[in-house]
Design an enzyme around this catalytic site. Structure first.
Site, PDB file in Angstrom:
ATOM      1  N   ARG A   1     -44.771   4.128  -7.425  1.00 55.10           N
ATOM      2  CA  ARG A   1     -45.945   4.997  -7.578  1.00 55.10           C
ATOM      3  C   ARG A   1     -47.138   4.300  -6.940  1.00 55.10           C
ATOM      4  O   ARG A   1     -47.382   3.113  -7.163  1.00 55.10           O
ATOM      5  CB  ARG A   1     -46.238   5.245  -9.054  1.00 55.10           C
ATOM      6  CG  ARG A   1     -47.545   5.955  -9.229  1.00 55.10           C
ATOM      7  CD  ARG A   1     -47.845   6.306 -10.662  1.00 55.10           C
ATOM      8  NE  ARG A   1     -49.219   6.750 -10.754  1.00 55.10           N
ATOM      9  CZ  ARG A   1     -50.188   6.085 -11.384  1.00 55.10           C
ATOM     10  NH1 ARG A   1     -49.928   4.953 -11.999  1.00 55.10           N
ATOM     11  NH2 ARG A   1     -51.404   6.559 -11.399  1.00 55.10           N
TER      12      ARG A   1
ATOM     13  N   ARG B   1     -64.892   6.646 -17.986  1.00 53.58           N
ATOM     14  CA  ARG B   1     -65.519   7.070 -16.724  1.00 53.58           C
ATOM     15  C   ARG B   1     -66.493   8.216 -16.950  1.00 53.58           C
ATOM     16  O   ARG B   1     -66.254   9.085 -17.795  1.00 53.58           O
ATOM     17  CB  ARG B   1     -64.440   7.550 -15.743  1.00 53.58           C
ATOM     18  CG  ARG B   1     -63.406   6.503 -15.413  1.00 53.58           C
ATOM     19  CD  ARG B   1     -62.271   7.137 -14.642  1.00 53.58           C
ATOM     20  NE  ARG B   1     -61.216   6.186 -14.362  1.00 53.58           N
ATOM     21  CZ  ARG B   1     -59.935   6.521 -14.286  1.00 53.58           C
ATOM     22  NH1 ARG B   1     -59.550   7.768 -14.449  1.00 53.58           N
ATOM     23  NH2 ARG B   1     -59.030   5.600 -14.030  1.00 53.58           N
TER      24      ARG B   1
ATOM     25  N   GLU C   1     -43.497  12.057 -14.519  1.00 52.07           N
ATOM     26  CA  GLU C   1     -43.834  11.468 -13.213  1.00 52.07           C
ATOM     27  C   GLU C   1     -42.661  10.703 -12.605  1.00 52.07           C
ATOM     28  O   GLU C   1     -42.400  10.814 -11.400  1.00 52.07           O
ATOM     29  CB  GLU C   1     -45.034  10.520 -13.343  1.00 52.07           C
ATOM     30  CG  GLU C   1     -46.359  11.237 -13.566  1.00 52.07           C
ATOM     31  CD  GLU C   1     -46.918  10.983 -14.950  1.00 52.07           C
ATOM     32  OE1 GLU C   1     -46.104  10.823 -15.904  1.00 52.07           O
ATOM     33  OE2 GLU C   1     -48.154  10.947 -15.094  1.00 52.07           O
TER      34      GLU C   1
END
Ligand code: ADP
Length: 398
Positions: A91, A235, A384
């Site tokens: 990944r 964030r 994923e």
């Protein structure tokens, strides 16, 4: 096709996660997964679990360097206790402006990805290191890179272009989007049930949201870096650029070098903001929910900013898609935080999104909209690693 053991490697700033799948024709079977965690500490964790969840390895080694950490993984895989991988999928968060396709890894490709470290500065150094080590420690085994930006390559220019001068646009400053393997895995899992107009909200420590038409990305919230878009654990998400200028001027007054000032500004926007910055407490949703239950008003405001921002993005992506057929929640918060899903959808009834409180009272895969909701709302965990295996099998066949 003979059965093919495929190793998936997913490196973070202090951990390396891995899993081994067996791919045989259309079948994908996870044989085991594991991680080395706590790189840079004296008391790390190294574990491997089989598909039934039994721990096959459970150690607390010193992990002074990433070299020591990855050698543990390679030694275990060479020990004969596990099938040796026939191919490896890595990944990768970002391949920079030139690498947008998943592909075979060569030493030259690694050098090129390394040149674009600035596009994912926390992830790229360890990812390229692991790629070089994997080529060295698994000689003759093909390695493939699978990008988190790949799913977003179908965005039209009006979605990826930023309102900036050409001199910056031409060096790759644009919207790339992230969490692509998660989004792709939701479309994959929906299969023939994928509707024409789909919005997926991936809400984990990092959070983003993507508009998908006929299975293809048409817009997404994260931008040049994962700091853009939705407020998340640490964030800011999208923010008035004037805020960054204001903070930069404060930092500059007490910081000699430009590079050092930029690092401090990054810490402000990426590591100390979001749920952590507003609550002053934690970036973890479970901790915030506990604090809210104790009457903590800053925690309440942090979560309200989070859920309100997501509601606004859902509304704006409905405008992009011209309506909506299905909304999917995924990621740690999307799958598990019942209250966040309820709060995000609370004001969206007039847009056709109506949750059933009893159905929403669930963790993991479920349909959570009411029977008569015009928009179907679902919870689907991401897959994923499975997407990486599929890419590896596809690329090997080419
Ligand atoms: P990452 O982005 O690091 O992969 P995850 O997808 O695992 O993160 O999501 C982590 C977030 O999910 C954290 O904020 C965590 O508190 C939240 N979460 C996990 N389980 C629950 C739960 N049972 N209830 C509420 N929030 C949860």
């Amino acid at each position: 096709m003979a059965s093919l053991p495929v190793l998936v490697l997913n490196s973070g700033s202090s951990s390396i996660k891995f899993s081994l799948y067996e791919a045989c024709n259309g079948e994908r079977t996870r044989l085991f997964d594991g991680a080395v965690d706590g790189i840079g500490t004296d008391l790390g964790k190294f574990w491997i679990k089989d598909a039934a969840g039994n721990k096959l390895v459970d150690q607390n080694p010193a992990l002074p360097t990433r070299a020591v950490a990855f050698k543990l993984v390679a030694d275990a895989l060479h020990s004969g206790d596990f099938p040796a991988p026939a191919a490896i999928g890595h990944r990768m968060v970002s391949g920079g402006p030139t690498i947008q396709e998943n592909q075979l890894i060569t030493p030259e490709l690694i050098d090129e990805m390394e040149r674009y470290t600035a596009f994912a500065p926390l992830h790229t150094p360890i990812a390229v290191y692991i790629m070089r080590e994997a080529l060295r420690l698994f000689p003759g085994v093909p390695n493939f890179v699978c990008l988190d930006t790949y799913f977003h390559r179908t965005m039209p220019e009006e979605a990826w272009r930023m309102p900036i001068p050409e001199e910056y646009a031409s060096i790759g400053v644009r919207r790339y989007g992230y969490h692509g393997l998660s989004y792709e895995s939701i479309v994959y899992q929906l299969g023939t049930e994928t509707p024409a107009r789909l919005i997926v909200a991936h809400l984990g420590n990092g959070a983003s949201i993507t508009a998908i038409r006929d299975g293809k990305c048409v817009d997404t919230s994260m931008g040049l870096t994962p700091t853009g878009g939705i407020i998340s654990g640490t964030r800011t998400g999208d923010i008035d650029p004037g805020v960054l200028l204001f903070v930069l001027r404060q930092i500059a007054a007490e910081t000699p070098g430009t590079a050092e000032a930029a690092d401090k500004l990054e810490t402000f926007a990426s590591k100390k903001a979001g749920l952590l910055g507003v609550s002053g407490l934690t970036n973890d949703m479970r901790g915030l929910r506990d604090a809210i239950a104790q009457g903590d008003e800053r925690a309440r405001m942090a979560v309200t900013l989070f859920t309100r921002t997501i509601s606004k993005w859902i509304g704006s992506f409905m405008a992009v898609l011209g309506g909506l057929d299905m909304l999917v929640f995924t990621g740690g918060i999307g799958e598990n935080d019942i209250a966040s899903r309820a709060e995000i959808c609370a004001g969206l009834g007039p847009l056709g999104i109506v949750l059933d409180p009893a159905r929403n009272n669930v963790r993991g895969e479920a349909v959570i909209s009411s029977e008569d909701s015009p928009v179907t709302v679902r919870v689907i965990p991401p897959a994923e690693d499975l997407m990486i295996v599929n890419h590896v099998v596809r690329l090997l066949a080419q």
